[in-house]
Scaffold this motif. Sequence first.
Motif, PDB file in Angstrom:
ATOM      1  N   HIS A  44       0.787  -1.233   0.000  1.00  0.00           N
ATOM      2  CA  HIS A  44       0.000   0.000   0.000  1.00  0.00           C
ATOM      3  C   HIS A  44       0.820   1.285   0.000  1.00  0.00           C
ATOM      4  CE1 HIS A  44      -3.761  -2.180   0.510  1.00  0.00           C
ATOM      5  NE2 HIS A  44      -3.104  -2.963   1.345  1.00  0.00           N
ATOM      6  N   ALA A  45       1.891   1.338   0.749  1.00  0.00           N
ATOM      7  CA  ALA A  45       2.616   2.600   0.961  1.00  0.00           C
ATOM      8  C   ALA A  45       3.095   3.228  -0.339  1.00  0.00           C
ATOM      9  CB  ALA A  45       3.787   2.393   1.911  1.00  0.00           C
ATOM     10  N   GLY A  46       3.474   2.424  -1.308  1.00  0.00           N
ATOM     11  CA  GLY A  46       3.954   2.950  -2.581  1.00  0.00           C
ATOM     12  C   GLY A  46       2.874   3.574  -3.446  1.00  0.00           C
ATOM     13  N   GLN A  47       1.614   3.414  -3.045  1.00  0.00           N
ATOM     14  CA  GLN A  47       0.499   3.939  -3.842  1.00  0.00           C
ATOM     15  C   GLN A  47       0.000   5.287  -3.342  1.00  0.00           C
ATOM     16  OE1 GLN A  47      -2.541   0.930  -4.277  1.00  0.00           O
ATOM     17  NE2 GLN A  47      -1.001  -0.676  -4.334  1.00  0.00           N
ATOM     18  N   GLY A  48       0.669   5.827  -2.336  1.00  0.00           N
ATOM     19  CA  GLY A  48       0.274   7.127  -1.798  1.00  0.00           C
ATOM     20  C   GLY A  48       0.687   7.237  -0.349  1.00  0.00           C
ATOM     21  N   ALA A  49       0.801   8.464   0.132  1.00  0.00           N
ATOM     22  CA  ALA A  49       1.326   8.688   1.479  1.00  0.00           C
ATOM     23  C   ALA A  49       0.326   8.353   2.579  1.00  0.00           C
ATOM     24  CB  ALA A  49       1.775  10.139   1.617  1.00  0.00           C
ATOM     25  N   LEU A  50      -0.948   8.495   2.322  1.00  0.00           N
ATOM     26  CA  LEU A  50      -1.956   8.303   3.359  1.00  0.00           C
ATOM     27  C   LEU A  50      -2.743   7.018   3.122  1.00  0.00           C
ATOM     28  CD1 LEU A  50      -3.326  11.951   3.441  1.00  0.00           C
ATOM     29  CD2 LEU A  50      -1.706  10.892   5.039  1.00  0.00           C
ATOM     30  N   PRO A  51      -3.086   6.306   4.197  1.00  0.00           N
ATOM     31  CA  PRO A  51      -3.864   5.073   4.040  1.00  0.00           C
ATOM     32  C   PRO A  51      -5.187   5.270   3.301  1.00  0.00           C
ATOM     33  CG  PRO A  51      -2.942   5.175   6.235  1.00  0.00           C
ATOM     34  CD  PRO A  51      -2.663   6.501   5.590  1.00  0.00           C
ATOM     35  N   ILE A  52      -5.833   6.413   3.465  1.00  0.00           N
ATOM     36  CA  ILE A  52      -7.098   6.659   2.765  1.00  0.00           C
ATOM     37  C   ILE A  52      -6.871   6.755   1.259  1.00  0.00           C
ATOM     38  CG2 ILE A  52      -7.034   9.186   2.979  1.00  0.00           C
ATOM     39  CD1 ILE A  52     -10.167   7.028   3.412  1.00  0.00           C
ATOM     40  N   VAL A  53      -5.670   7.168   0.866  1.00  0.00           N
ATOM     41  CA  VAL A  53      -5.333   7.289  -0.550  1.00  0.00           C
ATOM     42  C   VAL A  53      -4.863   5.954  -1.119  1.00  0.00           C
ATOM     43  CG1 VAL A  53      -3.746   8.413  -2.187  1.00  0.00           C
ATOM     44  CG2 VAL A  53      -4.748   9.731  -0.311  1.00  0.00           C
ATOM     45  N   ASN A  54      -4.063   5.221  -0.342  1.00  0.00           N
ATOM     46  CA  ASN A  54      -3.447   3.997  -0.873  1.00  0.00           C
ATOM     47  C   ASN A  54      -4.230   2.725  -0.585  1.00  0.00           C
ATOM     48  OD1 ASN A  54      -2.722   3.111   1.760  1.00  0.00           O
ATOM     49  ND2 ASN A  54      -0.764   4.180   1.656  1.00  0.00           N
ATOM     50  N   GLY A  55      -5.398   2.844   0.039  1.00  0.00           N
ATOM     51  CA  GLY A  55      -6.232   1.670   0.301  1.00  0.00           C
ATOM     52  C   GLY A  55      -5.754   0.815   1.464  1.00  0.00           C
ATOM     53  N   GLY A  56      -4.894   1.351   2.307  1.00  0.00           N
ATOM     54  CA  GLY A  56      -4.316   0.565   3.383  1.00  0.00           C
ATOM     55  C   GLY A  56      -4.944   0.744   4.745  1.00  0.00           C
ATOM     56  N   GLU A  57      -6.140   1.360   4.821  1.00  0.00           N
ATOM     57  CA  GLU A  57      -6.757   1.597   6.137  1.00  0.00           C
ATOM     58  C   GLU A  57      -6.972   0.295   6.903  1.00  0.00           C
ATOM     59  OE1 GLU A  57      -9.371   4.126   3.255  1.00  0.00           O
ATOM     60  OE2 GLU A  57      -8.415   2.164   3.246  1.00  0.00           O
ATOM     61  N   THR A  58      -7.490  -0.715   6.228  1.00  0.00           N
ATOM     62  CA  THR A  58      -7.829  -1.966   6.909  1.00  0.00           C
ATOM     63  C   THR A  58      -6.590  -2.649   7.463  1.00  0.00           C
ATOM     64  OG1 THR A  58      -9.708  -2.239   5.428  1.00  0.00           O
ATOM     65  CG2 THR A  58      -9.010  -4.169   6.661  1.00  0.00           C
ATOM     66  N   ILE A  59      -5.557  -2.782   6.650  1.00  0.00           N
ATOM     67  CA  ILE A  59      -4.367  -3.487   7.109  1.00  0.00           C
ATOM     68  C   ILE A  59      -3.639  -2.689   8.186  1.00  0.00           C
ATOM     69  CG2 ILE A  59      -2.739  -2.664   5.355  1.00  0.00           C
ATOM     70  CD1 ILE A  59      -1.731  -5.615   5.183  1.00  0.00           C
ATOM     71  N   ALA A  60      -3.675  -1.359   8.106  1.00  0.00           N
ATOM     72  CA  ALA A  60      -3.063  -0.532   9.151  1.00  0.00           C
ATOM     73  C   ALA A  60      -3.820  -0.707  10.468  1.00  0.00           C
ATOM     74  CB  ALA A  60      -3.037   0.929   8.727  1.00  0.00           C
ATOM     75  N   LEU A  61      -5.141  -0.735  10.402  1.00  0.00           N
ATOM     76  CA  LEU A  61      -5.933  -0.931  11.610  1.00  0.00           C
ATOM     77  C   LEU A  61      -5.675  -2.310  12.203  1.00  0.00           C
ATOM     78  CD1 LEU A  61      -8.016   0.199  13.568  1.00  0.00           C
ATOM     79  CD2 LEU A  61      -9.795  -0.671  12.042  1.00  0.00           C
ATOM     80  N   TYR A  62      -5.664  -3.355  11.367  1.00  0.00           N
ATOM     81  CA  TYR A  62      -5.336  -4.695  11.852  1.00  0.00           C
ATOM     82  C   TYR A  62      -3.987  -4.699  12.557  1.00  0.00           C
ATOM     83  CZ  TYR A  62      -9.023  -7.422   9.500  1.00  0.00           C
ATOM     84  OH  TYR A  62     -10.215  -7.971   9.117  1.00  0.00           O
ATOM     85  N   CYS A  63      -2.999  -4.035  11.981  1.00  0.00           N
ATOM     86  CA  CYS A  63      -1.660  -3.996  12.564  1.00  0.00           C
ATOM     87  C   CYS A  63      -1.718  -3.522  14.018  1.00  0.00           C
ATOM     88  CB  CYS A  63      -0.760  -3.094  11.726  1.00  0.00           C
ATOM     89  SG  CYS A  63       0.920  -2.938  12.369  1.00  0.00           S
ATOM     90  N   PHE A  64      -2.441  -2.463  14.274  1.00  0.00           N
ATOM     91  CA  PHE A  64      -2.471  -1.907  15.623  1.00  0.00           C
ATOM     92  C   PHE A  64      -3.439  -2.637  16.548  1.00  0.00           C
ATOM     93  CE2 PHE A  64      -0.223   1.317  13.320  1.00  0.00           C
ATOM     94  CZ  PHE A  64       0.797   1.618  14.203  1.00  0.00           C
ATOM     95  N   VAL A  65      -4.493  -3.213  16.001  1.00  0.00           N
ATOM     96  CA  VAL A  65      -5.382  -4.041  16.829  1.00  0.00           C
ATOM     97  C   VAL A  65      -4.609  -5.257  17.326  1.00  0.00           C
ATOM     98  CG1 VAL A  65      -7.402  -5.572  16.766  1.00  0.00           C
ATOM     99  CG2 VAL A  65      -7.557  -3.267  15.829  1.00  0.00           C
ATOM    100  N   TRP A  66      -3.875  -5.916  16.426  1.00  0.00           N
ATOM    101  CA  TRP A  66      -3.098  -7.090  16.844  1.00  0.00           C
ATOM    102  C   TRP A  66      -1.987  -6.693  17.805  1.00  0.00           C
ATOM    103  CZ3 TRP A  66      -6.769  -9.834  16.264  1.00  0.00           C
ATOM    104  CH2 TRP A  66      -7.401 -10.151  15.067  1.00  0.00           C
ATOM    105  N   LEU A  67      -1.378  -5.541  17.600  1.00  0.00           N
ATOM    106  CA  LEU A  67      -0.353  -5.071  18.526  1.00  0.00           C
ATOM    107  C   LEU A  67      -0.956  -4.855  19.922  1.00  0.00           C
ATOM    108  CD1 LEU A  67       2.617  -4.272  18.786  1.00  0.00           C
ATOM    109  CD2 LEU A  67       1.954  -1.940  18.159  1.00  0.00           C
ATOM    110  N   TYR A  68      -2.165  -4.366  19.985  1.00  0.00           N
ATOM    111  CA  TYR A  68      -2.851  -4.205  21.269  1.00  0.00           C
ATOM    112  C   TYR A  68      -3.009  -5.553  21.976  1.00  0.00           C
ATOM    113  CZ  TYR A  68      -6.458  -3.268  24.705  1.00  0.00           C
ATOM    114  OH  TYR A  68      -7.171  -3.201  25.869  1.00  0.00           O
ATOM    115  N   PHE A  69      -3.366  -6.592  21.229  1.00  0.00           N
ATOM    116  CA  PHE A  69      -3.556  -7.911  21.834  1.00  0.00           C
ATOM    117  C   PHE A  69      -2.239  -8.527  22.303  1.00  0.00           C
ATOM    118  CE2 PHE A  69      -7.724  -7.590  19.912  1.00  0.00           C
ATOM    119  CZ  PHE A  69      -8.508  -8.052  20.960  1.00  0.00           C
ATOM    120  N   VAL A  70      -1.129  -8.117  21.720  1.00  0.00           N
ATOM    121  CA  VAL A  70       0.172  -8.563  22.231  1.00  0.00           C
ATOM    122  C   VAL A  70       0.301  -8.110  23.685  1.00  0.00           C
ATOM    123  CG1 VAL A  70       2.685  -8.340  22.014  1.00  0.00           C
ATOM    124  CG2 VAL A  70       1.282  -8.573  19.951  1.00  0.00           C
TER     125      VAL A  70
END
Length: 130
Positions: A88-114
Amino acid sequence: MFDRVSTWQPQLLSLLRIVAGLLFVSHGVAKVLGFPAIEGLPAPGLSLAGLSGPLELVLGALLVIGLFTRPAAFLASGFCAVGYWMVHAGQGALPIVNGGETIALYCFVWLYFVAAGAGPWSVDAMLKRR
């Protein structure tokens, strides 16, 4: 009012883990089994999606049942971080632009469960009680 709601915090932690895990598993099921029918899926075995599908399936299943939650969440969080930067990052600077909102949210949700663990409705909690 919200003081009474906070007594449900442990159960809501488990509920968040279960729902997020089921959604994560659905990504793996689509990539591995092609269900539901999504264009380009199931993914070819040696493609990025083909390699990520089994990880999403296995780690997501572990997270749904709450087994080995902290290590599974650690791996899933790292997997999502790598996926975000690779896809996603190569497709734009912001997750809303590059389509990476879901995977970014998953990243931090899973980090919380750690840090937080699985919660009371989990195989981990059941094993700990024994």
